[in-house]
Scaffold this motif. Sequence first.
Motif, PDB file in Angstrom:
ATOM      1  N   VAL A   1    -135.945  -7.055  33.409  1.00  9.07           N
ATOM      2  CA  VAL A   1    -135.771  -6.952  31.768  1.00  9.07           C
ATOM      3  C   VAL A   1    -134.810  -6.068  31.226  1.00  9.07           C
ATOM      4  O   VAL A   1    -135.004  -4.896  31.362  1.00  9.07           O
ATOM      5  CB  VAL A   1    -137.231  -6.867  30.798  1.00  9.07           C
ATOM      6  N   TYR A   2    -133.687  -6.710  30.567  1.00  5.06           N
ATOM      7  CA  TYR A   2    -132.721  -5.839  30.227  1.00  5.06           C
ATOM      8  C   TYR A   2    -132.619  -6.011  28.463  1.00  5.06           C
ATOM      9  O   TYR A   2    -133.057  -7.289  28.002  1.00  5.06           O
ATOM     10  CB  TYR A   2    -131.458  -6.283  30.704  1.00  5.06           C
ATOM     11  N   GLU A   3    -132.114  -5.137  27.766  1.00  2.00           N
ATOM     12  CA  GLU A   3    -131.829  -5.427  26.507  1.00  2.00           C
ATOM     13  C   GLU A   3    -130.426  -4.877  26.176  1.00  2.00           C
ATOM     14  O   GLU A   3    -129.964  -4.026  26.788  1.00  2.00           O
ATOM     15  CB  GLU A   3    -132.553  -4.401  25.557  1.00  2.00           C
ATOM     16  N   ARG A   4    -129.879  -5.311  24.916  1.00  2.00           N
ATOM     17  CA  ARG A   4    -128.459  -4.878  24.665  1.00  2.00           C
ATOM     18  C   ARG A   4    -128.536  -5.230  22.978  1.00  2.00           C
ATOM     19  O   ARG A   4    -129.254  -5.894  22.514  1.00  2.00           O
ATOM     20  CB  ARG A   4    -127.273  -5.347  25.386  1.00  2.00           C
ATOM     21  N   TYR A   5    -127.546  -4.261  22.480  1.00  2.00           N
ATOM     22  CA  TYR A   5    -127.348  -4.390  21.027  1.00  2.00           C
ATOM     23  C   TYR A   5    -126.469  -5.643  21.008  1.00  2.00           C
ATOM     24  O   TYR A   5    -125.392  -5.722  21.458  1.00  2.00           O
ATOM     25  CB  TYR A   5    -126.834  -3.252  20.404  1.00  2.00           C
ATOM     26  N   SER A   6    -126.623  -6.438  19.802  1.00  2.00           N
ATOM     27  CA  SER A   6    -125.733  -7.794  19.385  1.00  2.00           C
ATOM     28  C   SER A   6    -125.262  -7.133  18.034  1.00  2.00           C
ATOM     29  O   SER A   6    -125.860  -7.286  17.138  1.00  2.00           O
ATOM     30  CB  SER A   6    -126.821  -8.764  19.239  1.00  2.00           C
ATOM     31  N   ILE A   7    -124.036  -7.230  18.167  1.00  7.27           N
ATOM     32  CA  ILE A   7    -123.283  -6.879  17.151  1.00  7.27           C
ATOM     33  C   ILE A   7    -123.144  -8.143  16.081  1.00  7.27           C
ATOM     34  O   ILE A   7    -123.384  -7.957  14.871  1.00  7.27           O
ATOM     35  CB  ILE A   7    -121.622  -6.602  17.311  1.00  7.27           C
TER      36      ILE A   7
ATOM     37  N   VAL B   1    -131.100  -7.879  21.749  1.00  9.76           N
ATOM     38  CA  VAL B   1    -131.191  -9.207  22.427  1.00  9.76           C
ATOM     39  C   VAL B   1    -131.746  -8.744  23.738  1.00  9.76           C
ATOM     40  O   VAL B   1    -131.562  -7.731  24.588  1.00  9.76           O
ATOM     41  CB  VAL B   1    -129.884  -9.741  22.695  1.00  9.76           C
ATOM     42  N   SER B   2    -132.967  -9.483  24.299  1.00 10.09           N
ATOM     43  CA  SER B   2    -133.290  -9.066  25.711  1.00 10.09           C
ATOM     44  C   SER B   2    -132.884 -10.236  26.660  1.00 10.09           C
ATOM     45  O   SER B   2    -132.751 -11.413  26.134  1.00 10.09           O
ATOM     46  CB  SER B   2    -134.794  -9.031  25.604  1.00 10.09           C
ATOM     47  N   MET B   3    -132.863  -9.922  27.640  1.00  5.64           N
ATOM     48  CA  MET B   3    -132.892 -10.947  29.078  1.00  5.64           C
ATOM     49  C   MET B   3    -133.695 -10.613  30.145  1.00  5.64           C
ATOM     50  O   MET B   3    -133.973  -9.506  30.600  1.00  5.64           O
ATOM     51  CB  MET B   3    -131.377 -10.913  29.575  1.00  5.64           C
TER      52      MET B   3
ATOM     53  N   SER C   1    -133.776 -13.713  24.601  1.00  3.45           N
ATOM     54  CA  SER C   1    -134.542 -14.053  23.485  1.00  3.45           C
ATOM     55  C   SER C   1    -133.965 -12.707  22.331  1.00  3.45           C
ATOM     56  O   SER C   1    -133.525 -11.605  22.749  1.00  3.45           O
ATOM     57  CB  SER C   1    -135.829 -13.760  23.693  1.00  3.45           C
ATOM     58  N   GLY C   2    -134.121 -12.976  21.274  1.00  9.43           N
ATOM     59  CA  GLY C   2    -133.921 -12.058  20.164  1.00  9.43           C
ATOM     60  C   GLY C   2    -132.472 -12.566  19.566  1.00  9.43           C
ATOM     61  O   GLY C   2    -132.095 -13.698  19.784  1.00  9.43           O
ATOM     62  N   GLY C   3    -131.950 -11.838  18.778  1.00  5.47           N
ATOM     63  CA  GLY C   3    -130.709 -11.830  17.982  1.00  5.47           C
ATOM     64  C   GLY C   3    -130.552 -12.662  16.715  1.00  5.47           C
ATOM     65  O   GLY C   3    -129.503 -12.809  16.350  1.00  5.47           O
ATOM     66  N   SER C   4    -131.734 -13.244  16.333  1.00  4.97           N
ATOM     67  CA  SER C   4    -131.606 -13.944  14.991  1.00  4.97           C
ATOM     68  C   SER C   4    -132.413 -13.054  14.001  1.00  4.97           C
ATOM     69  O   SER C   4    -133.426 -12.392  14.360  1.00  4.97           O
ATOM     70  CB  SER C   4    -132.045 -15.270  15.461  1.00  4.97           C
TER      71      SER C   4
ATOM     72  N   ILE D   1    -130.916 -19.220  13.854  1.00  4.85           N
ATOM     73  CA  ILE D   1    -129.714 -19.661  13.174  1.00  4.85           C
ATOM     74  C   ILE D   1    -128.592 -18.995  13.753  1.00  4.85           C
ATOM     75  O   ILE D   1    -127.332 -19.379  13.659  1.00  4.85           O
ATOM     76  CB  ILE D   1    -129.601 -19.169  11.599  1.00  4.85           C
ATOM     77  N   ASN D   2    -128.874 -17.925  14.551  1.00  2.89           N
ATOM     78  CA  ASN D   2    -127.659 -17.049  15.009  1.00  2.89           C
ATOM     79  C   ASN D   2    -128.022 -16.850  16.688  1.00  2.89           C
ATOM     80  O   ASN D   2    -128.674 -15.877  16.795  1.00  2.89           O
ATOM     81  CB  ASN D   2    -127.455 -15.935  14.544  1.00  2.89           C
ATOM     82  N   THR D   3    -127.774 -17.734  17.594  1.00  5.09           N
ATOM     83  CA  THR D   3    -127.901 -17.269  19.100  1.00  5.09           C
ATOM     84  C   THR D   3    -126.903 -16.816  19.826  1.00  5.09           C
ATOM     85  O   THR D   3    -126.914 -16.795  20.983  1.00  5.09           O
ATOM     86  CB  THR D   3    -128.561 -18.654  19.699  1.00  5.09           C
ATOM     87  N   ILE D   4    -125.558 -16.609  18.858  1.00  5.79           N
ATOM     88  CA  ILE D   4    -124.456 -16.077  19.678  1.00  5.79           C
ATOM     89  C   ILE D   4    -124.798 -14.895  20.647  1.00  5.79           C
ATOM     90  O   ILE D   4    -124.148 -14.692  21.673  1.00  5.79           O
ATOM     91  CB  ILE D   4    -123.311 -15.583  18.614  1.00  5.79           C
ATOM     92  N   GLY D   5    -125.533 -13.683  20.132  1.00  8.32           N
ATOM     93  CA  GLY D   5    -125.930 -12.657  20.832  1.00  8.32           C
ATOM     94  C   GLY D   5    -126.617 -12.859  22.003  1.00  8.32           C
ATOM     95  O   GLY D   5    -126.166 -12.491  23.177  1.00  8.32           O
ATOM     96  N   GLU D   6    -127.468 -13.882  22.225  1.00  8.84           N
ATOM     97  CA  GLU D   6    -128.293 -14.485  23.187  1.00  8.84           C
ATOM     98  C   GLU D   6    -127.176 -14.965  24.138  1.00  8.84           C
ATOM     99  O   GLU D   6    -127.414 -14.680  25.614  1.00  8.84           O
ATOM    100  CB  GLU D   6    -129.434 -15.401  22.877  1.00  8.84           C
ATOM    101  N   GLU D   7    -126.440 -16.090  23.743  1.00 11.37           N
ATOM    102  CA  GLU D   7    -125.726 -16.681  24.845  1.00 11.37           C
ATOM    103  C   GLU D   7    -124.648 -15.838  25.351  1.00 11.37           C
ATOM    104  O   GLU D   7    -124.233 -15.834  26.580  1.00 11.37           O
ATOM    105  CB  GLU D   7    -124.937 -17.767  24.145  1.00 11.37           C
TER     106      GLU D   7
END
Length: 110
Positions: A49-55, A61-63, A81-84, A91-97
Amino acid sequence: MAMYKKTLKGDFDTMLDKLHKGILNNSASASYEDGSDFEKNDVRFAVRVYERYSIMGSNRVSMTVTLIGENDNLHVTLITSGGSQALFMKINTIGEESFLDTAIDVIEGR
């Protein structure tokens, strides 16, 4: 949530190490949170499991990376998952993708 699945040939340890380093090295804010390994007979199983900050979402956001191997047969599943910030729907999945793409690039050799 975004997901990617792929079956491929290769060495289990090499792919696991390549994914780990690729995810952490290709995102300045990525962190390794935890993992688990299991082995029985010729089958190996690793979850990371990894995480990062989504600007874009101003949040984390986790992966989850799941790698299953039997001899040189590998199957990898990536789920983000996360980022919305919406309350009832995403409504915003750009960080996840974007986070997912960092691991896909490693797997696909881009």
